[in-house]
Write a protein that holds these residues in place. Structure first.
Motif, PDB file in Angstrom:
ATOM      1  N   ASP A  28       1.034  -1.120  -0.270  1.00 27.95           N
ATOM      2  CA  ASP A  28      -0.135   0.164   0.249  1.00 27.95           C
ATOM      3  C   ASP A  28       1.182   1.130  -0.264  1.00 27.95           C
ATOM      4  O   ASP A  28       1.223   1.571   0.610  1.00 27.95           O
ATOM      5  CB  ASP A  28      -1.091   0.261   1.171  1.00 27.95           C
ATOM      6  CG  ASP A  28      -1.817   1.229   1.591  1.00 27.95           C
ATOM      7  OD1 ASP A  28      -2.055   1.726   0.478  1.00 27.95           O
ATOM      8  OD2 ASP A  28      -1.977   1.579   2.401  1.00 27.95           O
ATOM      9  N   ARG A  37       9.578  10.816   0.345  1.00 28.80           N
ATOM     10  CA  ARG A  37       9.820  11.244   1.374  1.00 28.80           C
ATOM     11  C   ARG A  37      11.765  10.227   0.764  1.00 28.80           C
ATOM     12  O   ARG A  37      12.353  10.312   2.146  1.00 28.80           O
ATOM     13  CB  ARG A  37       8.580   9.748   2.075  1.00 28.80           C
ATOM     14  CG  ARG A  37       7.142  10.056   2.470  1.00 28.80           C
ATOM     15  CD  ARG A  37       7.591  11.015   3.997  1.00 28.80           C
ATOM     16  NE  ARG A  37       6.474  11.444   3.854  1.00 28.80           N
ATOM     17  CZ  ARG A  37       5.493  10.868   5.097  1.00 28.80           C
ATOM     18  NH1 ARG A  37       6.256  10.901   6.228  1.00 28.80           N
ATOM     19  NH2 ARG A  37       4.335  11.297   5.346  1.00 28.80           N
ATOM     20  N   GLY A 221      12.421   3.261  11.085  1.00 26.46           N
ATOM     21  CA  GLY A 221      12.930   4.372   9.965  1.00 26.46           C
ATOM     22  C   GLY A 221      12.989   5.777  10.344  1.00 26.46           C
ATOM     23  O   GLY A 221      13.978   6.911  10.190  1.00 26.46           O
ATOM     24  N   HIS A 256      27.157   7.862   2.409  1.00 24.35           N
ATOM     25  CA  HIS A 256      25.514   6.410   2.210  1.00 24.35           C
ATOM     26  C   HIS A 256      24.396   6.659   1.239  1.00 24.35           C
ATOM     27  O   HIS A 256      23.945   7.939   2.531  1.00 24.35           O
ATOM     28  CB  HIS A 256      25.527   5.566   3.416  1.00 24.35           C
ATOM     29  CG  HIS A 256      24.559   4.487   3.333  1.00 24.35           C
ATOM     30  ND1 HIS A 256      24.826   4.024   1.972  1.00 24.35           N
ATOM     31  CD2 HIS A 256      23.166   4.558   3.874  1.00 24.35           C
ATOM     32  CE1 HIS A 256      23.477   2.956   2.304  1.00 24.35           C
ATOM     33  NE2 HIS A 256      22.908   3.799   3.507  1.00 24.35           N
ATOM     34  N   GLY A 317      25.073   2.711   9.069  1.00 18.67           N
ATOM     35  CA  GLY A 317      23.555   2.248   8.875  1.00 18.67           C
ATOM     36  C   GLY A 317      23.785   1.471  10.024  1.00 18.67           C
ATOM     37  O   GLY A 317      24.363   1.916  11.232  1.00 18.67           O
TER      38      GLY A 317
HETATM   39  O1  UT7 Z   1      20.877   2.394   5.556  1.00 17.84           O
HETATM   40  C1  UT7 Z   1      19.761   2.830   6.363  1.00 17.84           C
HETATM   41  C2  UT7 Z   1      19.004   1.880   6.497  1.00 17.84           C
HETATM   42  N1  UT7 Z   1      17.942   2.530   7.192  1.00 17.84           N
HETATM   43  C3  UT7 Z   1      17.442   3.621   6.428  1.00 17.84           C
HETATM   44  O2  UT7 Z   1      18.101   3.837   6.083  1.00 17.84           O
HETATM   45  C4  UT7 Z   1      16.284   4.146   6.654  1.00 17.84           C
HETATM   46  C5  UT7 Z   1      16.202   5.863   7.383  1.00 17.84           C
HETATM   47  N2  UT7 Z   1      14.467   6.997   7.272  1.00 17.84           N
HETATM   48  C6  UT7 Z   1      13.675   6.933   6.085  1.00 17.84           C
HETATM   49  O3  UT7 Z   1      15.003   6.628   5.206  1.00 17.84           O
HETATM   50  C7  UT7 Z   1      12.088   6.858   6.623  1.00 17.84           C
HETATM   51  O4  UT7 Z   1      12.306   6.730   8.073  1.00 17.84           O
HETATM   52  C8  UT7 Z   1      11.800   5.924   6.016  1.00 17.84           C
HETATM   53  C9  UT7 Z   1      11.182   6.637   4.337  1.00 17.84           C
HETATM   54  C10 UT7 Z   1      11.537   4.777   6.468  1.00 17.84           C
HETATM   55  C11 UT7 Z   1      10.436   6.548   6.148  1.00 17.84           C
HETATM   56  O5  UT7 Z   1      10.257   7.900   5.973  1.00 17.84           O
HETATM   57  P1  UT7 Z   1       9.514   8.825   7.017  1.00 17.84           P
HETATM   58  O6  UT7 Z   1       9.199  10.388   6.744  1.00 17.84           O
HETATM   59  O7  UT7 Z   1      10.251   8.587   8.523  1.00 17.84           O
HETATM   60  O8  UT7 Z   1       7.994   8.115   7.432  1.00 17.84           O
HETATM   61  P2  UT7 Z   1       7.433   7.639   9.331  1.00 17.84           P
HETATM   62  O9  UT7 Z   1       8.123   6.260   9.310  1.00 17.84           O
HETATM   63  O10 UT7 Z   1       7.592   8.821  10.198  1.00 17.84           O
HETATM   64  O11 UT7 Z   1       5.360   6.806   8.217  1.00 17.84           O
HETATM   65  C12 UT7 Z   1       4.740   8.701   7.486  1.00 17.84           C
HETATM   66  C13 UT7 Z   1       3.780   7.982   7.644  1.00 17.84           C
HETATM   67  C14 UT7 Z   1       3.038   6.201   8.310  1.00 17.84           C
HETATM   68  O12 UT7 Z   1       1.555   6.202   8.497  1.00 17.84           O
HETATM   69  P3  UT7 Z   1       0.750   7.025   9.784  1.00 17.84           P
HETATM   70  O13 UT7 Z   1       1.152   6.161  11.019  1.00 17.84           O
HETATM   71  O14 UT7 Z   1       0.935   8.473   9.605  1.00 17.84           O
HETATM   72  O15 UT7 Z   1      -0.119   6.501   9.479  1.00 17.84           O
HETATM   73  C15 UT7 Z   1       3.475   4.930   7.001  1.00 17.84           C
HETATM   74  O16 UT7 Z   1       2.905   3.694   8.078  1.00 17.84           O
HETATM   75  O17 UT7 Z   1       4.022   6.884   5.993  1.00 17.84           O
HETATM   76  C16 UT7 Z   1       3.658   5.711   6.508  1.00 17.84           C
HETATM   77  N3  UT7 Z   1       4.466   4.972   5.353  1.00 17.84           N
HETATM   78  C17 UT7 Z   1       3.831   5.114   4.073  1.00 17.84           C
HETATM   79  N4  UT7 Z   1       3.039   5.297   3.768  1.00 17.84           N
HETATM   80  C18 UT7 Z   1       2.981   5.135   1.791  1.00 17.84           C
HETATM   81  C19 UT7 Z   1       5.703   4.178   5.849  1.00 17.84           C
HETATM   82  N5  UT7 Z   1       6.267   4.019   4.362  1.00 17.84           N
HETATM   83  C20 UT7 Z   1       5.200   3.885   3.604  1.00 17.84           C
HETATM   84  C21 UT7 Z   1       4.870   3.597   2.056  1.00 17.84           C
HETATM   85  N6  UT7 Z   1       3.973   4.221   1.667  1.00 17.84           N
HETATM   86  N7  UT7 Z   1       6.191   3.212   1.557  1.00 17.84           N
END
Ligand code: UT7
Length: 333
Positions: A28, A37, A221, A256, A317
């Motif tokens: 989704d 994002r 994340g 990275h 990481g």
């Molecule tokens: O190499 C190291 C590996 N890891 C990383 O680099 C991760 C670093 N973190 C990130 O890149 C970001 O935190 C993410 C891209 C993973 C997430 O972005 P965010 O702006 O921190 O989003 P969030 O986790 O605060 O989620 C916001 C909303 C949530 O919904 P609700 O709870 O507000 O209703 C998530 O469930 O976005 C939702 N969400 C998505 N919606 C659509 C999370 N993933 C997705 C998705 N599509 N793929």
């Protein structure tokens, strides 16, 4: 002082191109959410190529561009979290495939900081008398991706990057470390302990976390995001201070490739323009230990490096782990 120079680079990106819209078919999400994002537009996925194979392709290019015969290598340092076997190591397999019969072989498990850790280890071997070392980062991350978890599967791509390193004169500094107590922010488990005499289940506390019993990458994340935007500027300041230069003297800061917003926040915190960093996460997503090597190869082939330029690399990481190195692009490359 004694430093390093990169005498050759190479990379390999596998053939499957997965666009953001492809993920909207399986979880989704939407192309727009992923792009805004993360900055990622598409990533390359293995179509069955093993981790060693991608590494071999990248390494052969790096050796060719360094005009180096595999037999001249004194060492191979291989960064990966997605090797093909528990044993033998990926560096042993690569040594055999390349015919690098004089090279010692080391695998390191330093996640997205892997290539930078490998460079710093190589530096220390060069100091002790080694002449030529191949460092390689190669990842098949999509075998660790949970394709039912929309927050993580959209991030990862596969690929490999490699460099040949030799001793040089110039500045060199590094800052490496980890925050192991934050390990549960991102982890992927291996086989749980099991033997025919066991009466209890696993005593590993990670296994009791949600999804902790799967071998896929489990990730918070937001936690990583917050940590990364703090640790990257800290690491850059650290290597500059150790080398006695101001951060404004850095010509290229290669980070990275995790998330465009992390990169932008780090550059802003350091008061450095985005033009001093290089990004290709739009095309490849997050390739963990391979990402900085792939950047270096693209930048080298685009002719972006000039003699004497100050290059800073920072990886960060799972671990949580981080590594930064600062050196000059070889004056006699
Ligand atoms: O190499 C190291 C590996 N890891 C990383 O680099 C991760 C670093 N973190 C990130 O890149 C970001 O935190 C993410 C891209 C993973 C997430 O972005 P965010 O702006 O921190 O989003 P969030 O986790 O605060 O989620 C916001 C909303 C949530 O919904 P609700 O709870 O507000 O209703 C998530 O469930 O976005 C939702 N969400 C998505 N919606 C659509 C999370 N993933 C997705 C998705 N599509 N793929």
């Amino acid at each position: 002082m004694i430093s390093i120079k990169i005498t050759g680079t190479g990379s390999y990106l596998p053939p499957i191109v997965a666009a953001n819209s492809d993920y909207a078919d399986i979880v989704d999400t939407s192309s727009e959410w992923i792009l805004t994002r993360t900055g990622i537009e598409e990533r390359r996925l293995s179509s069955g190529e093993p981790t060693w194979y991608m590494a071999q392709k990248a390494a052969e290019q790096a050796l060719m561009s360094a005009d180096t015969d595999p037999g001249e290598l004194d060492g191979i340092i291989f960064a990966t979290i997605s090797g093909d076997y528990t044993t033998p190591s990926m560096s042993c397999v690569l040594q055999g495939k390349l015919g690098a019969k004089n090279a010692l072989t080391i695998d390191i498990n330093c996640a997205c900081a892997g290539l930078v850790y490998a460079i710093d280890i190589a530096y220390r071997y060069l100091l002790s008398g080694f002449n030529k070392i191949l460092v390689v980062g190669s990842e098949n991350l999509t075998k660790l991706a949970d394709y039912s978890d929309r927050a993580s599967c959209i991030l990862f791509g596969d690929g490999a990057g490699a460099c040949v390193l030799e001793k040089s004169e110039g500045i060199y500094s590094s800052q490496l470390g980890s925050a192991g107590d934050d390990g549960t922010a991102i982890f992927a488990r291996s086989q749980p302990p099991q033997n025919v005499f066991m009466t209890k289940g696993s005593l590993n506390e990670y296994d009791r976390l949600p999804l902790g019993n799967k071998h896929y990458i489990t990730m918070d994340g937001k936690e990583i995001y917050k940590w990364a935007t703090r640790i990257v500027p800290e690491t850059v300041r650290g290597v500059c201070q150790k080398a006695g230069i101001d951060k404004s003297e850095i010509d290229w800061l290669v980070l990275h490739q995790a998330n465009m917003r992390i990169l932008e926040a780090a550059m802003k915190n350091l008061d450095l323009p985005m033009s001093k960093t290089y990004t290709n996460l739009q095309k490849y997503g997050n390739t963990s230990g391979a990402s900085i090597g792939i950047c270096l190869d693209e930048m080298n082939r685009e002719g972006l490096f000039k003699s004497g330029q100050k290059i800073c690399l920072v990886g960060f990481g799972a671990g949580l782990i981080y590594a930064g190195v600062l050196f000059e692009w070889g004056r006699d490359n």
